[in-house]
Design an enzyme around this catalytic site. Structure first.
Site, short mmCIF file in Angstrom:
data_model
loop_
_atom_site.label_atom_id
_atom_site.label_comp_id
_atom_site.label_asym_id
_atom_site.label_seq_id
_atom_site.Cartn_x
_atom_site.Cartn_y
_atom_site.Cartn_z
N GLY A 1 0.73 -1.11 0.01
CA GLY A 1 0.11 -0.08 0.05
C GLY A 1 0.96 1.26 0.04
O GLY A 1 1.95 1.24 -0.44
N CYS A 2 0.21 2.06 0.68
CA CYS A 2 1.06 3.64 0.71
C CYS A 2 2.48 3.32 1.35
O CYS A 2 2.75 2.75 2.35
CB CYS A 2 0.32 4.60 1.29
SG CYS A 2 1.24 6.16 1.59
#
Length: 172
Positions: free
Chosen positions: A10-11
């Site tokens: 993810g981020c």
């Protein structure tokens, strides 16, 4: 012994901040991995189909934090069944993956993914492959959550302290 692995979860802000809390992690760098374009910008990765994943290069001491334990820490905060998303972030650039540079790491990673599958009803979709390329992200993304403590993060960073306690890791 100094070792390197690339983690996409993810981020990259949260993955980087979480990894930096673990004993044995020596250095991290946020960047873009395994895409089709050279030296992409954040805007290109998020707005165009470059194929890159937001990824964190993790350099660690494998004598303190063996790869299997590092992966256990990673999957404490990353859902391996989420395809092209983690938390509120959605898109191919937010896929989860483990990219290796040492072929000897591949069976360790594959064993972890197989183990994870026994704990989920849904299919584990973690991408496991050799690192094809990695481009450092822009400076403002590096250690972003240290610079912006109230910044968005899909990872509960206190999970690092819990992981350290649960696994008897001592701070170096």
């Amino acid at each position: 012994m100094k070792h390197t692995i690339y983690l996409a979860g993810g981020c990259f802000w949260g993955v980087q901040a979480y990894m930096e809390k673990l004993p044995g992690v020596l250095e991290t760098e946020a960047g873009y991995a395994n895409g089709e374009t050279k030296n992409p910008s954040y805007e290109e990765v998020c707005g165009k189909d470059t194929g890159h994943a937001e990824t964190v290069r993790v350099i660690y001491d494998s004598d303190i934090l063996p790869l299997s334990l590092l992966l256990k820490a990673f999957f404490k905060v990353v859902d391996p069944t989420q395809l092209d998303r983690q938390g509120g972030d959605v898109g191919k650039q937010y896929r989860n993956g483990v990219f290796y540079v040492d072929e000897a790491d591949k069976p360790v990673i594959e064993d972890m993914v197989a183990y994870l599958q026994t704990n989920y009803d849904k299919t584990v979709v973690t991408e496991v492959k050799a690192l094809e390329n990695f481009y450092p992200a822009e400076e403002y993304h590096q250690q972003y959550l240290n610079k912006t403590p109230a910044g968005y993060c899909h990872i509960n960073l206190s999970d690092a302290e819990e992981f350290i306690r649960e696994n008897g890791l001592n701070r170096a």
